[in-house]
Design an enzyme around this catalytic site. Structure first.
Site, PDB file in Angstrom:
ATOM      1  N   TRP A   5     -17.479  23.180 -16.307  1.00 48.12           N
ATOM      2  CA  TRP A   5     -17.746  23.126 -14.861  1.00 48.12           C
ATOM      3  C   TRP A   5     -19.035  22.412 -14.541  1.00 48.12           C
ATOM      4  O   TRP A   5     -19.109  21.634 -13.589  1.00 48.12           O
ATOM      5  CB  TRP A   5     -17.714  24.533 -14.256  1.00 48.12           C
ATOM      6  CG  TRP A   5     -16.331  25.104 -14.291  1.00 48.12           C
ATOM      7  CD1 TRP A   5     -15.914  26.190 -15.007  1.00 48.12           C
ATOM      8  CD2 TRP A   5     -15.157  24.597 -13.624  1.00 48.12           C
ATOM      9  NE1 TRP A   5     -14.565  26.382 -14.822  1.00 48.12           N
ATOM     10  CE2 TRP A   5     -14.077  25.430 -13.981  1.00 48.12           C
ATOM     11  CE3 TRP A   5     -14.924  23.527 -12.770  1.00 48.12           C
ATOM     12  CZ2 TRP A   5     -12.777  25.221 -13.510  1.00 48.12           C
ATOM     13  CZ3 TRP A   5     -13.627  23.314 -12.302  1.00 48.12           C
ATOM     14  CH2 TRP A   5     -12.581  24.162 -12.666  1.00 48.12           C
ATOM     15  N   ASP A  21     -24.244  27.388  -9.590  1.00 48.82           N
ATOM     16  CA  ASP A  21     -22.818  27.649  -9.390  1.00 48.82           C
ATOM     17  C   ASP A  21     -22.528  28.986 -10.067  1.00 48.82           C
ATOM     18  O   ASP A  21     -22.463  29.063 -11.292  1.00 48.82           O
ATOM     19  CB  ASP A  21     -21.990  26.519 -10.014  1.00 48.82           C
ATOM     20  CG  ASP A  21     -20.485  26.812  -9.981  1.00 48.82           C
ATOM     21  OD1 ASP A  21     -20.088  27.889  -9.490  1.00 48.82           O
ATOM     22  OD2 ASP A  21     -19.710  25.958 -10.449  1.00 48.82           O
ATOM     23  N   LYS A  28     -12.512  34.189  -7.657  1.00 51.15           N
ATOM     24  CA  LYS A  28     -12.832  35.008  -8.829  1.00 51.15           C
ATOM     25  C   LYS A  28     -13.314  36.392  -8.392  1.00 51.15           C
ATOM     26  O   LYS A  28     -12.497  37.252  -8.140  1.00 51.15           O
ATOM     27  CB  LYS A  28     -13.767  34.258  -9.753  1.00 51.15           C
ATOM     28  CG  LYS A  28     -12.963  33.126 -10.423  1.00 51.15           C
ATOM     29  CD  LYS A  28     -13.711  31.951 -10.907  1.00 51.15           C
ATOM     30  CE  LYS A  28     -12.728  30.827 -11.231  1.00 51.15           C
ATOM     31  NZ  LYS A  28     -13.380  29.634 -11.727  1.00 51.15           N
TER      32      LYS A  28
HETATM   33  C1  LIG Z   1     -13.492  28.390 -11.388  1.00 53.43           C
HETATM   34  C2  LIG Z   1     -14.765  27.663 -11.292  1.00 53.43           C
HETATM   35  C3  LIG Z   1     -14.900  26.564 -10.436  1.00 53.43           C
HETATM   36  C4  LIG Z   1     -13.722  26.052  -9.665  1.00 53.43           C
HETATM   37  O1  LIG Z   1     -14.056  25.405  -8.502  1.00 53.43           O
HETATM   38  P1  LIG Z   1     -12.932  25.109  -7.413  1.00 53.43           P
HETATM   39  O2  LIG Z   1     -13.482  23.979  -6.646  1.00 53.43           O
HETATM   40  O3  LIG Z   1     -12.793  26.360  -6.609  1.00 53.43           O
HETATM   41  O4  LIG Z   1     -11.657  24.761  -8.125  1.00 53.43           O
HETATM   42  C5  LIG Z   1     -16.149  25.964 -10.363  1.00 53.43           C
HETATM   43  N1  LIG Z   1     -17.196  26.421 -11.087  1.00 53.43           N
HETATM   44  C6  LIG Z   1     -17.082  27.473 -11.921  1.00 53.43           C
HETATM   45  C7  LIG Z   1     -18.258  27.958 -12.688  1.00 53.43           C
HETATM   46  C8  LIG Z   1     -15.868  28.128 -12.045  1.00 53.43           C
HETATM   47  O5  LIG Z   1     -15.738  29.164 -12.864  1.00 53.43           O
END
Ligand SMILES: *Cc1c(COP(=O)(O)O)cnc(C)c1O
Length: 377
Positions: free
Chosen positions: A119, A188, A212
């Site tokens: 991510w 994030d 989540k």
């Molecule tokens: C699941 C997740 C995402 C997903 O982002 P979306 O834009 O909602 O698909 C982003 N960052 C982290 C750390 C995640 O676990």
């Protein structure tokens, strides 16, 4: 003298009700059944108005109340003061990597990144579309087996901010505390917000997708320091401006009203069960069942992360072969343990055990793992 009259904190349900399974999905992920049942009622009739949740105008007084409750519950969970703003924005957190840069980085500025997993890796690429970035930690050099100690992070001085993921949902590593670096912190926290005591106030801005620990997908919750928001670029289109979202109570246009309600109910549920302080030890105990099964498997289950960086939210490990992964997924599903296949870019098995994941499922998975290792090891 004070007497010990601490109210007993209730425990969330440890098993799902009949007909439901243990859902280890990374997200959209399992939700508390009490929240789902309340939503079911509200879909037909919100607060006795004869109008359902999805049918309420975002300018009506019922929505004023929904929004106020969501702000209040989030604030209660976050434990942040009045110098912080809570925002609800449409879209997932991936969009925010570039949006934050557009709002808070001068055209000739740069963003420092800790690349600790999929991510943050993707986030850096998104950011690089609009502003210069620099990897001040490159997890690829250690196959993402740990998150950096402060001393492993290159100098961030001069960066507009330092961006990182508190929990690496794919690789299964987690920061024990916010890093201490020479730049403002942006985090994030999509996959571990409100899951444990964590120093949110060390940051300038924290963002999290809903699906989540906060419920529904398609919405992002942002916690931002007011003084930081004031620095946002005012020349941006209003619908891309964080300060405009703050000024308009997160409804500059039609907001994702359903997601706002779900976040409010999820935050209230989290707070009612003791908030991050109570969920921290609970989540640690849940994850410990699964790590114990890994550790006693004699190398059959192969976690890729270092022991001191293990995540309590997303537990990730490999098996000796892809065929065994398929068999593991198939057989566990038959036992009502679902959603265990690892991320498609990482493989193996992954168990996400967010706040709402019922504790008993972690014990059952550990038992299943013991049996599976014995049969196939
Ligand atoms: C699941 C997740 C995402 C997903 O982002 P979306 O834009 O909602 O698909 C982003 N960052 C982290 C750390 C995640 O676990």
């Amino acid at each position: 003298m004070t007497t010990a009259t601490a109210m007993r904190i209730p425990e969330p349900p440890t098993t799902p009700s009949a007909g439901r399974v243990y859902n280890f999905s990374a997200g959209p992920a399992c939700m508390p059944e009490s929240v789902l049942l309340q939503l079911r009622e509200e879909l037909m009739d919100m607060h006795g108005t004869g109008i359902g949740l999805l049918e309420q105008s975002h300018r009506a007084s019922t929505y004023d109340r929904i929004l106020a409750e969501s702000f209040e519950s989030v604030r209660a969970c976050a434990g942040l003061g009045d110098d912080w703003e809570v925002l609800f924005l449409p879209g997932g957190s991936m969009q925010h990597f570039s949006l934050i840069a557009m709002n808070f980085v001068p055209k000739d500025g740069w963003v420092a990144f800790a690349d600790t997993g999929l991510w943050s890796h993707k986030g850096e690429k998104e950011t690089a579309c609009v502003r210069a970035t620099k990897k001040t930690f490159d997890g690829a050099t250690c196959r993402f087996d740990h998150v950096p100690a402060d001393s492993e992070i290159a100098d961030c001085a001069g960066a507009a901010y330092f961006c990182y993921c508190s929990n690496n949902t794919v690789e299964g590593t987690q920061f024990a505390r916010p890093p201490r670096v020479a730049a403002p912190l942006v985090c994030d926290a999509t996959s571990d917000i409100f899951s444990r005591p964590y120093d949110l106030a060390a940051h300038e801005l924290i963002f999290c997708s809903g699906q989540k620990n906060l419920g529904a997908s398609g919405i992002t919750m942002v916690l931002a320091r007011k003084s930081w928001l004031e620095r946002a670029d005012r020349s941006l289109p209003p619908l891309l401006s964080y300060s405009n979202f703050a000024k308009t109570e997160s409804r500059p246009n039609t907001p994702p009203t359903f997601g706002v309600r779900v976040i409010g109910l999820m935050a209230k549920w989290t707070h009612d069960f003791g908030g991050p302080a109570a969920f921290g030890p609970r989540n640690k105990a849940k994850a410990a069942h699964i790590y114990a099964a890994i550790d006693r498997s004699g190398g059959f289950y192969r976690p890729s992360m270092r022991g001191d960086c293990r995540s309590d939210m997303s537990i990730s490990f490999q098996l000796p072969s892809d065929a065994l992964v398929d068999r593991f997924v198939e057989e566990s599903e038959r036992e009502g343990l679902c959603g265990l296949r690892g991320h498609r870019e990482w493989g193996g098995i992954r168990a996400c055990v967010y706040n709402a994941f019922p504790a008993k499922g972690c014990e059952l998975l550990a038992e299943f793992m013991d049996g599976f290792a014995k049969k196939n090891g």
